[in-house]
Scaffold this motif. Structure first.
Motif, PDB file in Angstrom:
ATOM      1  N   GLN A  31    -102.629  12.839  -0.937  1.00 21.19           N
ATOM      2  CA  GLN A  31    -101.191  12.776  -0.686  1.00 21.19           C
ATOM      3  C   GLN A  31    -100.661  14.044  -0.032  1.00 21.19           C
ATOM      4  O   GLN A  31     -99.686  14.005   0.724  1.00 21.19           O
ATOM      5  N   LYS A 102    -102.263   4.705  -3.930  1.00 26.23           N
ATOM      6  CA  LYS A 102    -103.226   5.041  -4.986  1.00 26.23           C
ATOM      7  C   LYS A 102    -104.283   6.055  -4.553  1.00 26.23           C
ATOM      8  O   LYS A 102    -105.204   6.348  -5.308  1.00 26.23           O
ATOM      9  N   LYS A 104    -106.081   9.414  -4.142  1.00 25.59           N
ATOM     10  CA  LYS A 104    -106.048  10.708  -4.821  1.00 25.59           C
ATOM     11  C   LYS A 104    -106.891  11.745  -4.106  1.00 25.59           C
ATOM     12  O   LYS A 104    -106.437  12.856  -3.849  1.00 25.59           O
ATOM     13  N   ASP A 117    -109.531   6.628  -5.371  1.00 29.14           N
ATOM     14  CA  ASP A 117    -108.379   6.607  -6.270  1.00 29.14           C
ATOM     15  C   ASP A 117    -108.631   7.509  -7.471  1.00 29.14           C
ATOM     16  O   ASP A 117    -109.635   8.232  -7.518  1.00 29.14           O
ATOM     17  N   ASP A 118    -107.745   7.460  -8.465  1.00 21.42           N
ATOM     18  CA  ASP A 118    -107.864   8.361  -9.602  1.00 21.42           C
ATOM     19  C   ASP A 118    -109.001   7.974 -10.555  1.00 21.42           C
ATOM     20  O   ASP A 118    -109.320   8.730 -11.475  1.00 21.42           O
ATOM     21  N   LYS A 119    -109.621   6.807 -10.314  1.00 27.11           N
ATOM     22  CA  LYS A 119    -110.780   6.403 -11.117  1.00 27.11           C
ATOM     23  C   LYS A 119    -112.094   6.733 -10.419  1.00 27.11           C
ATOM     24  O   LYS A 119    -113.174   6.459 -10.933  1.00 27.11           O
ATOM     25  N   LEU A 197     -98.814  15.062  -8.609  1.00 29.80           N
ATOM     26  CA  LEU A 197     -99.713  14.066  -8.048  1.00 29.80           C
ATOM     27  C   LEU A 197    -100.875  13.845  -9.002  1.00 29.80           C
ATOM     28  O   LEU A 197    -101.704  14.726  -9.188  1.00 29.80           O
ATOM     29  N   PHE A 198    -100.927  12.674  -9.606  1.00 28.19           N
ATOM     30  CA  PHE A 198    -102.012  12.311 -10.511  1.00 28.19           C
ATOM     31  C   PHE A 198    -102.225  13.361 -11.608  1.00 28.19           C
ATOM     32  O   PHE A 198    -103.349  13.731 -11.922  1.00 28.19           O
ATOM     33  N   GLY A 199    -101.114  13.846 -12.159  1.00 28.33           N
ATOM     34  CA  GLY A 199    -101.201  14.805 -13.243  1.00 28.33           C
ATOM     35  C   GLY A 199    -101.331  16.248 -12.811  1.00 28.33           C
ATOM     36  O   GLY A 199    -101.246  17.154 -13.645  1.00 28.33           O
ATOM     37  N   ASP A 200    -101.542  16.498 -11.526  1.00 31.02           N
ATOM     38  CA  ASP A 200    -101.620  17.862 -11.000  1.00 31.02           C
ATOM     39  C   ASP A 200    -100.275  18.267 -10.418  1.00 31.02           C
ATOM     40  O   ASP A 200     -99.584  17.457  -9.793  1.00 31.02           O
TER      41      ASP A 200
END
Length: 215
Positions: A31, A102, A104, A117-119, A197-200
């Motif tokens: 992102q 989605k 990341k 993605d985040d997985k 972004l995704f917890g960061d």
């Protein structure tokens, strides 16, 4: 052009690139590349400004872009997810202007960016080009080292309120210009914001060059 790929775990992809016999690999926040691409130049004759500059400074990774009228930059510490093996890359921003939902992690290797993605599942492949250009030095003369911020504090804006006003001016204004009362009308203003972004968390900076209004 974004190309869908098979669902391959990111851990396996990174393992394939882990030996020194293979090309160097860089992984970056998807992102942030997308955001940086929005502020790079679209003019093919300004090739250096078409680039997203990614530079390693010790353990810090810096992403910068500009079209000559505005600029974006963000710095963050390298970790096990995001890292650079190259000292510097200038990426053609064209490949990253479309947002991938989605997304990341973007893994840069060869001429294909693998997006996960985040997985850790691969969701897209994006062909990209590393440009052989010299990106302008943004420090000092272009991006001010300090701001006076009279009477001593930065000016804060609600981003939604600012964006909604600027959107309407861009849509209906005769020239799209907005006057802003600052200390000096000929020096750029810096906007600071925090992104999650995704917890960061990332601290980003946006430099806006003023336009000259003739009376």
């Amino acid at each position: 052009m974004v190309q869908p790929l098979t669902q391959e775990p990111v851990s396996f992809i990174l393992l394939k690139y882990s030996t020194k016999s293979l090309q160097m690999t860089t992984t970056l926040p998807s992102q942030l590349l997308y955001i940086a691409a929005q502020f790079a130049s679209k003019d093919p004759y300004k090739e250096a400004l078409v680039a997203i500059n990614v530079k390693k400074d010790g353990e810090t990774i810096k992403i910068t872009s500009t079209d000559g009228h505005r600029a974006f930059r963000v710095s963050f510490e390298a970790n096990e997810t995001f890292f650079m093996e190259e000292e510097e890359l200038n990426l053609d921003s064209t490949a990253f202007k479309k947002r991938i939902a989605k997304a990341k992690v973007t893994i840069l290797e060869g001429q294909m960016a693998t997006v996960t993605d985040d997985k850790g599942s691969v969701i897209a492949g994006v062909p990209y080009t590393a440009l052989t250009v010299t990106f302008p030095n943004m420090n000092g003369s272009i991006w001010p080292d300090t701001y006076a911020n009279e009477p001593g504090a930065p000016i804060a804006f609600n981003s939604s309120y600012l964006a909604s006003f600027l959107t309407e001016v861009a849509r209906f204004g005769p020239n799209g210009n907005v006057k802003m009362n600052v200390n000096t009308p000929t020096t750029p203003m810096q906007f600071d914001a925090t992104l999650e972004l995704f917890g960061d968390t990332y601290e980003v900076q946006y430099l806006l060059m003023p336009v000259q209004i003739r009376n």
